[in-house]
Design an enzyme around this catalytic site. Structure first.
Site, PDB file in Angstrom:
ATOM      1  N   GLU A  36       1.071  -0.962  -0.049  1.00 24.45           N
ATOM      2  CA  GLU A  36      -0.136   0.115   0.117  1.00 24.45           C
ATOM      3  C   GLU A  36       0.748   1.435   0.192  1.00 24.45           C
ATOM      4  O   GLU A  36       0.560   2.346   0.730  1.00 24.45           O
ATOM      5  CB  GLU A  36      -0.999  -0.004   1.271  1.00 24.45           C
ATOM      6  CG  GLU A  36      -1.990  -1.086   1.012  1.00 24.45           C
ATOM      7  CD  GLU A  36      -3.217  -1.107   1.960  1.00 24.45           C
ATOM      8  OE1 GLU A  36      -3.353  -0.109   2.844  1.00 24.45           O
ATOM      9  OE2 GLU A  36      -4.096  -2.089   1.546  1.00 24.45           O
TER      10      GLU A  36
ATOM     11  N   GLU B  65      -4.922  -8.723  -0.609  1.00 17.80           N
ATOM     12  CA  GLU B  65      -5.639  -8.357   0.649  1.00 17.80           C
ATOM     13  C   GLU B  65      -7.097  -8.448   0.053  1.00 17.80           C
ATOM     14  O   GLU B  65      -7.442  -7.481  -0.708  1.00 17.80           O
ATOM     15  CB  GLU B  65      -5.442  -7.008   1.250  1.00 17.80           C
ATOM     16  CG  GLU B  65      -3.823  -7.420   2.043  1.00 17.80           C
ATOM     17  CD  GLU B  65      -3.708  -6.058   2.828  1.00 17.80           C
ATOM     18  OE1 GLU B  65      -4.345  -5.242   3.177  1.00 17.80           O
ATOM     19  OE2 GLU B  65      -2.193  -5.897   3.022  1.00 17.80           O
TER      20      GLU B  65
END
Ligand code: AHR
Length: 513
Positions: free
Chosen positions: A194, A317
């Site tokens: 991220e 994810e």
């Protein structure tokens, strides 16, 4: 083989006519893509009680049977699940993690503060050796997430050398001195996590340069070690991120591009994990089904720059995210897991199967005690969640050839909104067995589904089902087997047509021979 009388055949044909709104058409002749076992990956972050007091209880535990500190019941359960890749150590934690803190004698390891997750102090007793040896026990493929947020290029290339080099080198000597002779040969490496958020708040135009720098030094010119580098990917529908990554990173420098998508009602009001309303359930299913749009659109961008599909879309994810259980640490993300989660797992895996050409790895968040966990622990007790059972029922699709299908489905209507009630995917394994996974997300209505299969013939059918009395049901420490898979007798085979009666909120897996 089920013997079917003429009367029964006529009854089935008549029922099929009435139920023709749900029709699945499978073309077994057009099969070409393999459903990667790695789609059945999990995620183990240093977060709450995923690692410490989850997987890892320490080798001095007197009450919980363990192997080098890792719970034996978890090892056994995950082995049975046939885990693909296991991603570690984060998540957001990965970009704060300095791997050298977690090697060598445990009493000499420095303590650290887990700044993203509860601000707790960790003693680093679970490190690289502990994780990679645990993967060997579970028979999972390790996926290490590298720190590019607060780490250095040297740190990451040292990690690669430490775990992967058999020949003499400073890091392989250090590994051997720490008791591991043979390299683990870790193939999968994340280059940041991220990067648009906790991984450094980078813009994609900046991240691609960082990526290129790290990726260069992790390998030699030809990537002769064949490591698989995964670029930090988009936050859900951030298509600009994927476009920038694909445009600026040559396909010989990247093997996978990530995508993260959680099913959340609203980040400011996520709703409870067990006492949710039907409207909240509907919204979560809408978010889960959105994965199909995401995968389709990100894959279309990737197709522009990589028509040969060399680079995998790695959904590392995914899962449902609710309010934490009352009274638990908000930074620990501990939530219960109901039939709603089973629905998310069923439809999401179907989506991944149906996009097997591009989605070649995925990691459910997370394995133990965090978010949509497959396992929950409480001291010496351990339970398997409905999500675990779906992943176990579905693992028959691993490394099988995906059979393309079309679905014509009834709507599941709540208020003025509607979703397709039926989701499906199919595959044929190396022994010639066809498996079909079906999900009915409708909270109240059963669905009759007609399945027409061309290009194959079958004489025998068996099935398993996961369902319960209410959508809100879950397995608890007092009633761990409230929801478990059962034998399913609701499918009838006539010639190459199947008639299946799916109860409300049910997941079914059929095996045809
Ligand atoms: O899975 C929990 C967190 O969600 C991860 O650490 C992060 O990558 C994501 O935002």
């Amino acid at each position: 083989m089920k013997k079917i009388t003429i009367a029964a055949t006529m009854f089935l044909a008549a029922s099929a006519l009435q139920a023709q709104q749900n029709v699945v058409t499978i073309n077994a002749k057009d099969a070409k893509h393999t459903i990667s076992k790695n789609i059945y990956g999990h995620f183990a972050e240093h977060l709450g009680s995923c690692i410490y007091n989850g997987f890892y209880v320490g080798d001095t535990s007197k009450t919980i049977a363990n192997t080098n500190g890792v719970r034996n019941d978890i090892i056994d359960a995950l082995k049975k699940l046939k885990v693909g890749t296991l991603r570690w150590p984060g998540g957001c934690f990965a970009d704060t993690y300095h791997w050298k803190d977690g090697i060598g004698p445990k009493d000499k390891r420095p303590a650290i503060v887990n700044k993203w997750w509860g601000g707790v102090t960790e003693d680093n007793s679970f490190g690289t050796h502990d994780f990679l040896n645990m993967c060997e026990k579970i028979e999972a493929t390790p996926y290490l997430a590298g720190n590019i947020g607060s780490g250095t290029v040297q740190e990451l290339i040292d990690w690669v050398q430490y775990v992967n080099y058999d020949t003499k080198s400073p890091m392989s000597d250090l590994r051997k001195a720490n008791g591991r002779e043979k390299a683990w040969n870790v193939k999968y490496w994340g280059v940041g996590n991220e990067a648009w958020g906790c991984g450094g708040n980078m813009v994609p135009e900046y991240y691609v340069n960082e990526y290129r720098k790290y990726a260069t030094f992790m390998t030699d010119w030809t990537n002769s070690d064949k490591i698989f580098r995964i670029a930090s990917g988009s936050n859900s529908a951030d298509y600009h991120w994927t476009e920038t990554v694909m445009k600026n990173i040559p396909t010989n420098m990247v093997e996978g591009v990530a995508l993260h998508h959680y099913s959340v009602i609203d980040w400011g009001a996520k709703g409870p994990s067990t006492t949710f309303t039907e409207q909240q359930y509907f919204t979560i299913m809408k978010r889960a089904l959105f994965m199909d749009t995401l995968v389709t659109k990100h894959a279309a961008i990737m197709d522009k720059y990589d028509p040969q599909k060399k680079v995998a879309l790695v959904v590392d994810e995914w899962g449902g995210w609710y309010e934490v259980e009352p009274g638990t640490n908000p930074g620990f993300l501990y939530q219960q897991n109901t039939m709603r989660d089973a629905m998310i797992a069923g439809v999401t895996l179907n989506i991944f199967h149906n996009h097997a050409d591009r989605v070649r790895m995925a990691n459910l968040a997370q394995a133990v005690n965090v978010l949509q966990a497959v396992i929950l622990t409480n001291k010496e007790k351990m339970i398997l969640t409905p999500t675990y059972h779906v992943m176990e029922m579905y693992n028959v699709h691993q490394d099988a050839t995906m059979l393309p299908l079309q679905i014509k489905s009834n709507d599941y209507v709540v208020g003025k909104e509607k979703l397709k009630a039926v989701s499906a995917s199919a595959s044929k394994n190396k022994d010639g067995v066809t498996h079909i996974s079906l999900v009915n997300i409708d909270a109240a209505k059963a669905q009759e589904v007609v399945i027409n299969i061309s290009g194959a013939s079958y004489t025998n059918i068996t099935g398993r089902i996961l369902t319960s009395k209410t959508l809100q049901d879950y397995n608890s420490f007092n009633n761990p087997a409230a929801i478990t898979p059962e034998i399913f007798n609701g499918a009838k085979l006539t010639a190459n047509t199947l008639l299946v009666k799916l109860p409300p909120f049910a997941v079914v897996v059929l095996a045809l021979k």
